[in-house]
Design an enzyme around this catalytic site. Structure first.
Site, PDB file in Angstrom:
ATOM      1  N   CYS A  20       0.934  -1.244  -0.025  1.00 32.78           N
ATOM      2  CA  CYS A  20       0.144   0.063   0.028  1.00 32.78           C
ATOM      3  C   CYS A  20       0.972   1.230   0.060  1.00 32.78           C
ATOM      4  CB  CYS A  20      -1.008  -0.055   1.223  1.00 32.78           C
ATOM      5  SG  CYS A  20      -2.105  -1.151   1.106  1.00 32.78           S
ATOM      6  N   PHE A  22       4.095   3.710  -1.693  1.00 25.51           N
ATOM      7  CA  PHE A  22       4.324   4.345  -2.875  1.00 25.51           C
ATOM      8  C   PHE A  22       4.858   3.232  -4.025  1.00 25.51           C
ATOM      9  CE2 PHE A  22       7.922   6.868  -5.219  1.00 25.51           C
ATOM     10  CZ  PHE A  22       7.195   7.296  -6.200  1.00 25.51           C
ATOM     11  N   THR A  85       9.027  -4.793  -0.153  1.00 23.27           N
ATOM     12  CA  THR A  85       9.153  -3.542  -0.426  1.00 23.27           C
ATOM     13  C   THR A  85       9.041  -2.736   0.792  1.00 23.27           C
ATOM     14  OG1 THR A  85       6.872  -2.567  -0.961  1.00 23.27           O
ATOM     15  CG2 THR A  85       8.014  -3.527  -2.552  1.00 23.27           C
ATOM     16  N   ALA A  86       8.378  -3.531   2.011  1.00 24.68           N
ATOM     17  CA  ALA A  86       8.152  -2.581   3.326  1.00 24.68           C
ATOM     18  C   ALA A  86       9.104  -2.176   3.906  1.00 24.68           C
ATOM     19  CB  ALA A  86       7.344  -3.505   4.113  1.00 24.68           C
ATOM     20  N   SER A 125      18.417  -0.343  -1.576  1.00 25.78           N
ATOM     21  CA  SER A 125      18.570   0.890  -2.037  1.00 25.78           C
ATOM     22  C   SER A 125      20.087   0.962  -2.599  1.00 25.78           C
ATOM     23  CB  SER A 125      18.399   1.849  -0.630  1.00 25.78           C
ATOM     24  OG  SER A 125      19.039   3.217  -0.856  1.00 25.78           O
ATOM     25  N   LYS A 159      19.339  -1.020   5.650  1.00 24.68           N
ATOM     26  CA  LYS A 159      19.144  -1.659   4.431  1.00 24.68           C
ATOM     27  C   LYS A 159      20.102  -2.528   3.814  1.00 24.68           C
ATOM     28  CE  LYS A 159      15.840  -0.632   2.068  1.00 24.68           C
ATOM     29  NZ  LYS A 159      14.516  -1.326   1.957  1.00 24.68           N
ATOM     30  N   PRO A 183      16.918   0.324  -6.210  1.00 23.80           N
ATOM     31  CA  PRO A 183      16.551   1.894  -6.728  1.00 23.80           C
ATOM     32  C   PRO A 183      17.232   2.809  -6.443  1.00 23.80           C
ATOM     33  CG  PRO A 183      14.767   0.898  -5.549  1.00 23.80           C
ATOM     34  CD  PRO A 183      16.029   0.097  -5.112  1.00 23.80           C
TER      35      PRO A 183
END
Length: 372
Positions: A20, A22, A85-86, A125, A159, A183
């Site tokens: 939920c 971005f 992705t959380a 990241s 991360k 990303p």
């Protein structure tokens, strides 16, 4: 190998953590569009926002830092694929970063292995190779992770730890295949960090100023391209999984690997900002822009942070923003191109147009509600 991966109507049962958020909701949207028979389960702390209306998408509230809650969800869903992705909010406290990014990821890996997940793709990241002493010029995956005392950003430190754990879980006892997507500078519809701040700066008349000489290249990446990269990774890993126990050549290997995903269009930082200003309505000629020195703006940022801290607020200009706007930071996507078959599907100009249009439309909706 990646170029031969066949598109299918279904990826099986796919669980998207942070679905939920971005990036997460854009990944869900792309799965629904490309693989319509896929059963998608979204796991998020709260699932009220950014919901997809497709009947093949279900939503599950879950705190990934809770071992019991995670195991219960996995046992119920029995996913084939996990796209993780959380993550903790960038402004969260250090202990929250570690608990969510590290412990939460390890909880997911344990549950995935226990329930026989085939493929696990982690959203890492690009910052995991960043240190303040070295500019990132066409940096690739051979650059080492920067952690601990050498990593100035604790969020990024966590991360990197999580990415390491995910890649080390590749081809474990259950044969689960893993990889990490890195990303850089994500923006687009629903963005809460990059574009909104730039549009706000324009609306406040701050487009008249520029920090530094604008000779630093920077990577900004449209969110749709990042979602595209994730799905290519899933397909490549599923293809590899079918070929097991055969192991691909090192030059083709996707499992156990990390990949930088960007637009492949590094741009001068303030050129990007001005493109955003222009889409928001800016007509100010370049000759009217004041160029402020980095040192002066860094000092102003420090003063504003102190003053706003007293008021319990966050200023529109911070030292970190000054630092980012003046540094060179772009990456090579050659590995993703070769092994995943990745190519950006939306160029930078179109991505900016879509993202700013979304912000302006949402602002108008807010005004219309007030007028009713």
């Amino acid at each position: 190998m990646a170029a031969n991966v066949q598109k299918t109507s279904s990826l099986g049962k796919v669980l998207v953590t942070g679905g939920c958020g971005f990036l997460g909701h854009h990944i869900v949207k792309l799965i629904v569009e490309r693989h319509p028979a896929t059963q998608v389960s979204v796991l998020d702390l709260r699932t009220e926002l950014n919901r997809n209306s497709n009947t093949n998408v279900s939503y599950h509230n879950c705190d990934i830092t809770s071992v019991g809650a995670v195991q219960q969800i996995f046992s119920k869903i029995q996913p084939d694929v996990v796209i993780h992705t959380a993550g903790a909010n960038l402004i969260a406290k250090n202990e929250v970063h570690y608990k969510v990014n590290v412990d939460g990821t390890k909880n997911l890996l344990a549950a995935a292995e226990k329930t026989g997940v085939k493929v696990f793709v982690y959203t890492s990241s690009a910052s995991v190779i960043y240190n303040p002493k070295t500019e990132l010029i066409n940096a690739d995956e051979s650059w080492p992770l920067v952690m601990g005392k050498d990593q100035p950003e604790y969020y990024t430190h966590t991360k990197a730890i999580a990415e390491k754990a995910v890649l080390e879980a590749n081809r474990g006892e259950t044969g689960m295949l893993t990889c990490a997507i890195r990303p850089a500078g994500i923006f687009g519809e629903g963005d809460v960090q990059t574009l909104p701040k730039m549009v706000s700066a324009y609306q406040k008349g701050q487009n008249k100023f520029q920090v530094g000489s604008n000779n630093n290249l920077f990577d900004f990446s449209y969110v749709g391209n990042i979602a595209h990269g994730h799905l290519l990774a899933v397909q490549a890993l599923l293809h590899t999984q079918k070929m097991m126990p055969t192991i691909p050549l090192d030059t083709e290997k996707v499992d156990g690997e990390a990949f930088f995903i960007t637009n492949g269009q590094p741009v001068y930082f303030w050129d990007f900002a001005r493109a955003v200003y222009h889409e928001a309505g800016d007509t100010l000629p370049l000759s009217s822009v004041w160029k402020m020195s980095q040192g002066l703006m860094y000092l102003i940022g420090a003063i504003l942070e102190w003053l706003f801290w007293i008021l319990g607020k966050t200023p529109n200009l911070t030292r970190q923003q000054v630092k980012y706007s003046c540094m060179t930071r772009y990456y090579s996507i050659k590995k993703a191109e070769k092994r995943l078959g990745y190519q950006p599907i939306v160029n930078l100009e179109e991505g900016v147009r879509r993202g700013v249009k979304y912000i302006l439309q949402e602002e108008q909706k807010g005004k219309d509600k007030k007028d009713q």
